[in-house]
Motif scaffolding. Structure first.
Motif, short mmCIF file in Angstrom:
data_model
loop_
_atom_site.label_atom_id
_atom_site.label_comp_id
_atom_site.label_asym_id
_atom_site.label_seq_id
_atom_site.Cartn_x
_atom_site.Cartn_y
_atom_site.Cartn_z
N GLU A 1 0.83 -1.20 0.00
CA GLU A 1 0.00 0.00 0.00
C GLU A 1 0.87 1.26 0.00
OE1 GLU A 1 -2.52 -0.45 3.37
OE2 GLU A 1 -3.91 -1.84 2.36
N SER A 2 1.98 1.23 0.74
CA SER A 2 2.89 2.39 0.77
C SER A 2 3.51 2.62 -0.60
CB SER A 2 4.00 2.15 1.80
OG SER A 2 3.45 2.10 3.11
N GLN A 3 3.90 1.55 -1.27
CA GLN A 3 4.47 1.66 -2.61
C GLN A 3 3.45 2.26 -3.58
OE1 GLN A 3 5.61 -2.41 -3.26
NE2 GLN A 3 7.73 -2.06 -2.64
N LYS A 4 2.21 1.81 -3.46
CA LYS A 4 1.16 2.31 -4.34
C LYS A 4 0.94 3.81 -4.14
CE LYS A 4 -3.69 1.53 -5.56
NZ LYS A 4 -4.92 0.76 -5.26
N LYS A 5 0.89 4.22 -2.87
CA LYS A 5 0.70 5.64 -2.57
C LYS A 5 1.87 6.48 -3.06
CE LYS A 5 -2.25 4.97 1.49
NZ LYS A 5 -2.36 5.13 2.96
N LEU A 6 3.10 5.93 -2.93
CA LEU A 6 4.29 6.65 -3.37
C LEU A 6 4.27 6.84 -4.89
CD1 LEU A 6 6.83 7.88 -2.13
CD2 LEU A 6 8.01 5.71 -2.58
N ILE A 7 3.88 5.80 -5.62
CA ILE A 7 3.79 5.88 -7.08
C ILE A 7 2.75 6.92 -7.49
CG2 ILE A 7 3.09 4.62 -9.16
CD1 ILE A 7 4.33 2.12 -7.85
N GLU A 8 1.60 6.91 -6.81
CA GLU A 8 0.55 7.88 -7.11
C GLU A 8 1.05 9.30 -6.86
OE1 GLU A 8 -2.68 6.67 -4.68
OE2 GLU A 8 -3.34 5.06 -6.03
N GLN A 9 1.82 9.48 -5.77
CA GLN A 9 2.35 10.81 -5.44
C GLN A 9 3.35 11.27 -6.50
OE1 GLN A 9 1.27 12.77 -3.22
NE2 GLN A 9 2.81 14.40 -3.25
N TYR A 10 4.20 10.36 -6.98
CA TYR A 10 5.16 10.69 -8.04
C TYR A 10 4.43 11.13 -9.31
CZ TYR A 10 9.18 8.80 -5.47
OH TYR A 10 10.17 8.59 -4.56
#
Length: 397
Positions: A314-323
């Motif tokens: 979930e953290s990876q997904k949120k980080l990708i969305e933020q990028y």
């Protein structure tokens, strides 16, 4: 002893997998059944209104199925009348106390239900349905094709278990034109899968061999990959992916999975036709709760690892969305940073890069670079030095 406990634990895991499969099967069938139910209801009303020259807005909410007089009439003499549609003990033969629909619509719907019930003789389950809703609610008609008790309170496909949905697909001839499987054949795939719910949730041992569980899941996948329409529906194929994941060796059953099984057994208890079956399911639920407690203690390290992997994902997904929202957004006009921004991918143009190589006679030739690895390797080995030459602004950076 340790091996025996591990075997029992694995067989229990396979049983839970099969139960979860039934939930995924339902997820894949609900949107399809809702859509076909709506189409059927629309066709029924259009046909009746057209045939009887009724207003396009006519409905009825006053008829009861027990007192409704059908449109069709019996055949035979006064001493021996039979239903021309083949229904046993049809209301057309016992007209005492029966009342024709005041809006001239419900009797025709009654006839339609009998004519489109696939069993022989036709045997709609009238107790599951409320005739007062027939002219306004598509699902109230579908309930007549679920030939099992306990579905009268299920007001939609989403409230109906996969067994009820399969009853509908098998018994309603209108649905037959939307599936490729010939459900009139003995031991057809849809009928086999309908039986699985009883096999799974009425198991006293709460155990299945892996081969048996996977066979159940394969058949569930087969239903959702029916070649007529279900195969083309994204919602059905999302459910197929979930079913396929169940068969993976590393599939981990989460706390949510256990809760889903308990929910399904509770649903079975609500639909239990006899007190004996109710008590059997109640005892099964009690046993299942004890088993869950035991497995939660034994599997706590595995559960913690699963929760960690889930949180990381979930953290990876949120980080990708933020990028994507920030770093990959660039000005459409480079010299005006405050101008409207768009995705980097929308304005990036891959530069044309040529590589110099020596030919057979030591002459220098230029060859277009197709992959980045060609720039940094030679004959499979990394290049020690790479020089990139180009005009200013050509994208060397």
């Amino acid at each position: 002893m340790a091996h025996q406990l591990q075997l029992e634990k694995e067989n229990y895991r396979q049983w839970v997998k099969a139960g979860l499969g039934l939930g995924y099967l339902k997820e894949g069938l609900v949107p399809f059944c809702n859509d076909i139910a709506d189409q059927q209801h629309k066709d029924i009303l259009q046909n009746i209104r057209s045939t009887k020259a009724l207003p396009s807005t006519v409905t009825c909410g006053s008829c009861q199925v027990d007192t409704l007089k059908p449109d069709h009439k019996p055949v035979g003499n006064a001493g021996f009348k039979v239903c021309p549609l083949g229904q046993v003990r049809c209301s057309c033969c016992f007209t005492k106390g029966k009342i024709a629909c005041p809006n001239n619509i419900c009797g025709a719907i009654y006839d339609y239900i009998v004519q489109h019930h696939a069993s022989s003789p036709p045997a709609p389950h009238w107790k599951n349905s409320d005739a007062q809703q027939w002219s306004v609610d598509p699902w109230s008609i579908c309930q007549c094709f679920i030939n099992a008790p306990g579905y009268e309170q299920k007001q939609s496909a989403s409230e109906t278990d996969c067994t009820g949905l399969l009853h509908l697909l098998i018994n309603n001839q209108y649905f037959h034109s939307h599936i490729a499987c010939d459900v009139t054949e003995t031991n057809n795939l849809f009928s086999k899968v309908r039986q699985y719910r009883n096999d799974i949730f009425h198991s006293s041992s709460l155990e299945l061999e892996e081969s048996e569980a996977n066979s159940y899941i394969d058949d569930m996948i087969g239903v959702l990959q029916d070649g007529k329409e279900l195969l083309q529906r994204s919602d059905a194929q999302i459910a197929v992916k979930k079913l396929q994941d169940l068969k993976k060796k590393d599939f981990i059953i989460t706390t949510e999975g256990f809760e889903e099984i308990l929910r399904q057994i509770k649903e079975e208890m609500e639909n239990a036709p006899t007190k004996e079956e109710y008590e059997e399911l109640k005892a099964q639920m009690s046993k299942l709760k004890e088993e869950i407690k035991r497995l939660q203690v034994e599997d706590s390290p595995q559960q913690k690892q699963l929760e960690y992997e889930k949180a990381k994902s979930e953290s990876q997904k949120k980080l990708i969305e933020q990028y994507h929202k920030t770093l990959l957004q660039v000005p459409t006009i480079p010299l005006q940073p405050k101008s409207k921004k768009c995705s980097f991918n929308e304005i990036y143009i891959r530069p044309t890069i040529m590589r110099e190589i020596k030919g057979e006679k030591e002459e220098i030739k230029e060859v277009k670079v197709k992959t980045m690895s060609e720039m940094f390797t030679k004959n499979g080995f990394p290049q020690k030095s790479v020089y990139v030459l180009g005009d200013a602004g050509s994208g060397k950076n």
